[in-house]
Design a protein around this motif. Structure first.
Motif, PDB file in Angstrom:
ATOM      1  N   GLY A 152      59.422  33.986  35.719  1.00  0.00           N
ATOM      2  CA  GLY A 152      60.334  34.818  36.493  1.00  0.00           C
ATOM      3  C   GLY A 152      61.724  34.894  35.897  1.00  0.00           C
ATOM      4  N   GLU A 153      61.914  34.307  34.704  1.00  0.00           N
ATOM      5  CA  GLU A 153      63.226  34.348  34.049  1.00  0.00           C
ATOM      6  C   GLU A 153      63.208  35.343  32.893  1.00  0.00           C
ATOM      7  N   ILE A 154      64.399  35.834  32.551  1.00  0.00           N
ATOM      8  CA  ILE A 154      64.565  36.642  31.337  1.00  0.00           C
ATOM      9  C   ILE A 154      64.986  35.701  30.206  1.00  0.00           C
ATOM     10  N   VAL A 155      64.332  35.811  29.056  1.00  0.00           N
ATOM     11  CA  VAL A 155      64.652  34.964  27.904  1.00  0.00           C
ATOM     12  C   VAL A 155      64.959  35.846  26.697  1.00  0.00           C
ATOM     13  N   ASN A 156      65.805  35.320  25.819  1.00  0.00           N
ATOM     14  CA  ASN A 156      66.124  36.003  24.563  1.00  0.00           C
ATOM     15  C   ASN A 156      65.354  35.339  23.437  1.00  0.00           C
ATOM     16  N   GLY A 157      64.910  36.112  22.492  1.00  0.00           N
ATOM     17  CA  GLY A 157      64.163  35.563  21.365  1.00  0.00           C
ATOM     18  C   GLY A 157      64.243  36.469  20.159  1.00  0.00           C
ATOM     19  N   THR A 158      63.521  36.067  19.127  1.00  0.00           N
ATOM     20  CA  THR A 158      63.481  36.828  17.879  1.00  0.00           C
ATOM     21  C   THR A 158      62.031  37.163  17.561  1.00  0.00           C
ATOM     22  N   VAL A 159      61.795  38.390  17.150  1.00  0.00           N
ATOM     23  CA  VAL A 159      60.434  38.800  16.803  1.00  0.00           C
ATOM     24  C   VAL A 159      59.978  38.012  15.567  1.00  0.00           C
ATOM     25  N   LYS A 160      58.901  37.260  15.743  1.00  0.00           N
ATOM     26  CA  LYS A 160      58.382  36.413  14.666  1.00  0.00           C
ATOM     27  C   LYS A 160      57.350  37.159  13.837  1.00  0.00           C
ATOM     28  N   ARG A 161      56.456  37.848  14.528  1.00  0.00           N
ATOM     29  CA  ARG A 161      55.459  38.684  13.834  1.00  0.00           C
ATOM     30  C   ARG A 161      54.869  39.670  14.838  1.00  0.00           C
ATOM     31  N   VAL A 162      54.244  40.702  14.301  1.00  0.00           N
ATOM     32  CA  VAL A 162      53.596  41.729  15.120  1.00  0.00           C
ATOM     33  C   VAL A 162      52.144  41.829  14.678  1.00  0.00           C
ATOM     34  N   GLU A 163      51.214  41.623  15.636  1.00  0.00           N
ATOM     35  CA  GLU A 163      49.790  41.629  15.315  1.00  0.00           C
ATOM     36  C   GLU A 163      49.078  42.629  16.221  1.00  0.00           C
ATOM     37  N   TYR A 164      48.612  43.755  15.636  1.00  0.00           N
ATOM     38  CA  TYR A 164      47.843  44.763  16.372  1.00  0.00           C
ATOM     39  C   TYR A 164      48.570  45.225  17.647  1.00  0.00           C
ATOM     40  N   GLY A 165      49.869  45.379  17.552  1.00  0.00           N
ATOM     41  CA  GLY A 165      50.645  45.831  18.699  1.00  0.00           C
ATOM     42  C   GLY A 165      51.153  44.711  19.579  1.00  0.00           C
ATOM     43  N   LEU A 224      67.089  42.239  35.559  1.00  0.00           N
ATOM     44  CA  LEU A 224      68.189  42.943  34.892  1.00  0.00           C
ATOM     45  C   LEU A 224      69.253  43.368  35.903  1.00  0.00           C
ATOM     46  N   PHE A 225      68.798  43.822  37.082  1.00  0.00           N
ATOM     47  CA  PHE A 225      69.761  44.176  38.129  1.00  0.00           C
ATOM     48  C   PHE A 225      70.518  42.932  38.606  1.00  0.00           C
ATOM     49  N   ALA A 226      69.849  41.792  38.659  1.00  0.00           N
ATOM     50  CA  ALA A 226      70.527  40.557  39.068  1.00  0.00           C
ATOM     51  C   ALA A 226      71.626  40.189  38.078  1.00  0.00           C
ATOM     52  N   GLN A 227      71.424  40.527  36.790  1.00  0.00           N
ATOM     53  CA  GLN A 227      72.456  40.260  35.784  1.00  0.00           C
ATOM     54  C   GLN A 227      73.607  41.251  35.857  1.00  0.00           C
ATOM     55  N   GLU A 228      73.299  42.486  36.276  1.00  0.00           N
ATOM     56  CA  GLU A 228      74.322  43.533  36.278  1.00  0.00           C
ATOM     57  C   GLU A 228      75.055  43.659  37.609  1.00  0.00           C
ATOM     58  N   VAL A 229      74.379  43.245  38.702  1.00  0.00           N
ATOM     59  CA  VAL A 229      74.955  43.437  40.045  1.00  0.00           C
ATOM     60  C   VAL A 229      75.256  42.066  40.657  1.00  0.00           C
ATOM     61  N   PRO A 230      76.532  41.689  40.777  1.00  0.00           N
ATOM     62  CA  PRO A 230      76.869  40.362  41.329  1.00  0.00           C
ATOM     63  C   PRO A 230      76.308  40.127  42.721  1.00  0.00           C
ATOM     64  N   GLU A 231      76.244  41.182  43.555  1.00  0.00           N
ATOM     65  CA  GLU A 231      75.732  41.023  44.921  1.00  0.00           C
ATOM     66  C   GLU A 231      74.258  40.615  44.927  1.00  0.00           C
ATOM     67  N   ARG A 274      76.382  50.534  36.751  1.00  0.00           N
ATOM     68  CA  ARG A 274      75.460  49.394  36.804  1.00  0.00           C
ATOM     69  C   ARG A 274      74.028  49.813  36.513  1.00  0.00           C
ATOM     70  N   VAL A 275      73.596  50.886  37.144  1.00  0.00           N
ATOM     71  CA  VAL A 275      72.213  51.318  36.933  1.00  0.00           C
ATOM     72  C   VAL A 275      72.023  51.826  35.505  1.00  0.00           C
ATOM     73  N   GLN A 276      73.056  52.412  34.926  1.00  0.00           N
ATOM     74  CA  GLN A 276      72.928  52.923  33.562  1.00  0.00           C
ATOM     75  C   GLN A 276      72.747  51.793  32.543  1.00  0.00           C
ATOM     76  N   ALA A 277      73.349  50.646  32.820  1.00  0.00           N
ATOM     77  CA  ALA A 277      73.173  49.503  31.923  1.00  0.00           C
ATOM     78  C   ALA A 277      71.709  49.053  31.914  1.00  0.00           C
ATOM     79  N   VAL A 278      71.084  49.087  33.090  1.00  0.00           N
ATOM     80  CA  VAL A 278      69.663  48.725  33.176  1.00  0.00           C
ATOM     81  C   VAL A 278      68.802  49.802  32.529  1.00  0.00           C
TER      82      VAL A 278
END
Length: 586
Positions: A152-165, A224-231, A274-278
């Motif tokens: 249920g969390e958003i995580v940041n990462g780096t693409v390591k490889r792409v296999e068949y999509g 994403l809305f939770a990150q953009e909208v403080p309320e 706010r919505v445009q950022a999402v």
């Protein structure tokens, strides 16, 4: 661990353990335990697999202790597996141990230190496999513990490889996989790209924990809305439901816990900032933000926006809702390729059927014509009288036969004599119909006892006979799906199987009670085992008007206070019903 002996530099083992622990991001103690197990296996291959050999490395000094253990057991001790032989290299019976050691007792261990030995090529390979296996297992366990609570969390990462999509993402302390169907269509990633994803599942599997990532999941948009909208982040505004057609369109239902804050406006932001950022993160996905409402019809109307809705009819039994829209709004309500109604259905949890006002009108006209014809045939009256009866709300001959006569005589153009004649004809028709159905029941071989089961009507008995259910025992042996109809899998396909009483639209509870009553009649169970309604339910739901008050007095007889309260409540309820009826008339 090359062809080094256990007599090698003591610090070398600690250095190896420390380097592996740092590289794999696991505890140093786990690596040391793996090395100990590897040395034990090597020693057993050297001295014999039946020996109980143990290796222990001091985590501070690196000192290695290699020992062989022999344990004293009972004289009549037997292995758990009778086919297994007694291991006299690791165990000794008490009578044999006592010959050499008068102080021997069951459970005593004799420990013998073993000299250092050189690892050969086979032992080295074996040790390497053991260490790597234990390290991989520890790494998997650590990765699972790391991510299992982050669903249920958003995580940041780096693409390591792409296999068949499918995109493999390096998350720093592990890696996750974003399958093709969980990515936004037309999104292309290259190795090394930074990516934001949503963890929707973590599965412990044999080859290691699978951290399942998504950019198409509705939860990704909500976070994403939770990150953009403080309320939203603070919990003042709740995102109660979300549905997405990834990369194209989404709907989100919001609710404010503060009456002074408009939840839709807060999520949209000043000039839509706010919505445009999402939207930018979701590759231009159009987002409809609607207000949540506890009233289901109102919420469904909101969910179908921007289409206008004329009428909503709920079928709570089947979790379906019929929505009537103006003819010119039909395409807007359905949306491109059914997108609008599909998203609204996902958002509300209801199966939505959309029809136009003209279709609804045609259907009502058809029902009106069918009921008119029914009264003409059953009562032998002309079309005008039949239409008057339908217009006044009579839907079946039973409705007409058993109402109070004044409800018919009060119809404009009717009098008491007409009312009595119509009711007499209705009862005659029902009697003839019952006689025909009873004859058909007997012809089908349905026994009289089936009709005596509470809840079974004559038409039901005929339907049961047509379905091969002819005795009380046959009815008692049915399952609810066999009564109401259900689904089963045939040749890999989900197929609808009709029930013997499917046309009667019984609820799940009614079908279950019918079967239970049959089992009581058949003597399979006792009547006391039937589910009993709560007294409040019988009191509140079972009666209306004067009957309601009389039953309330019976239920609470013996307690003057309770009886008074029941009578007051009944009076209030009767008054409310009268008010409601007046409002409907108006």
């Amino acid at each position: 661990m090359a062809a080094t002996g256990v007599s090698a530099n003591r610090l070398e083992l600690l250095q190896i353990a420390d380097a592996v622990a740092r590289e794999k991001n696991i505890e140093k103690e786990i690596v040391i335990e793996a090395i100990e197990e590897a040395i034990q296996k090597g020693a057993k291959s050297r001295y014999g697999a039946h020996h109980d050999i143990r290796a222990k490395i001091d985590p501070k000094t690196g000192e290695l202790a290699l020992t062989r253990h022999v344990t004293v057991v009972e004289d009549d001790w037997r292995p758990e597996d009778e086919l297994e032989e007694f291991n006299d290299s690791a165990l000794v019976r008490l009578k044999d141990a006592s010959k050499r050691d008068p102080e021997a007792f069951v459970g005593k261990e004799y420990i013998e230190e073993l000299p250092p030995f050189e690892f050969g090529r086979v032992q080295t390979q074996m040790a390497r496999q053991v260490v790597m296996g234990k390290v991989r297992e520890a790494e998997r366990e650590r990765q699972y513990e790391e991510f299992k609570d982050r669903v249920g969390e958003i995580v940041n990462g780096t693409v390591k490889r792409v296999e068949y999509g499918n995109v493999i993402v390096d998350l720093g302390r592990g890696e996750g996989i974003m399958r093709r169907d969980q990515s936004i269509p037309r999104e292309i990633f290259n190795i090394g790209d930074r990516i934001r994803t949503y963890i929707y599942d973590v599965r412990p599997e044999a080859k290691g924990p699978q951290v399942m990532l998504s950019r198409a999941h509705p939860g990704f948009m909500a976070k994403l809305f939770a990150q953009e909208v403080p309320e939203v982040y603070d919990g003042v505004i709740e995102i109660r439901a979300a549905a997405r057609d990834a990369g194209s369109r989404a709907k989100m239902a919001v609710l404010s816990n503060d009456s002074s804050i408009d939840p839709v406006g807060a999520c949209v932001g000043m000039r839509g900032s706010r919505v445009q950022a999402v939207v930018a993160e979701l590759q231009g996905e159009k987002i409809d933000i609607i207000q949540w409402n506890n009233d289901e019809p109102t919420f469904i109307v909101n969910a179908l926006a921007p289409a206008e809705v004329s009428k909503v009819v709920l079928d709570e039994e089947a979790d379906r809702v019929e929505v009537v829209v103006p003819d010119e709004q039909l395409s807007l309500a359905i949306g491109r390729r059914g997108q609008n109604v599909r998203l609204a259905s996902q958002l509300t949890g209801w199966q939505i059927d959309i029809i136009t006002e003209s279709q609804d009108s045609e259907r009502r006209q058809k029902e009106f014509a069918e009921r008119t014809q029914l009264f003409q045939d059953a009562l032998d009256v002309d079309e005008v009288i039949a239409q008057l009866l339908v217009t006044e709300g009579f839907a079946t001959v039973e409705d007409l036969a058993y109402v109070e006569a004044y409800e018919i005589s009060d119809i404009e153009g009717f009098d008491e004599e007409t009312a009595e004649e119509l009711q007499a004809r209705a009862r005659d028709f029902l009697d003839r119909q019952a006689a025909e159905q009873d004859a058909k029941r007997k012809e089908l071989g349905v026994e009289d006892g089936v009709l005596e089961v509470p809840g079974v009507t004559l038409p039901m008995a005929v339907a049961l006979g047509e379905g091969g259910v002819k005795t009380v025992e046959d009815l008692a042996d049915l399952a609810t799906d066999e009564v109401r109809g259900g689904f089963e899998v045939r040749n890999g396909e989900r197929v609808r199987v009709p029930g013997v009483l499917e046309s009667f639209n019984l609820s799940q509870e009614d079908a279950e009670m019918l079967i239970l009553q049959a089992r009581v009649a058949a003597g399979w169970i006792d009547a006391s085992e039937l589910p009993q309604p709560e007294p409040e339910e019988a009191y509140e739901e079972g009666f209306e008007g004067e009957d309601y008050m009389a039953e309330a007095e019976q239920l609470f007889e013996g307690s003057s206070d309770a009886g008074a309260e029941a009578a007051d409540d009944a009076s209030d309820a009767s008054g409310e019903e009268a008010d409601d009826a007046s409002a409907e008339d108006r």
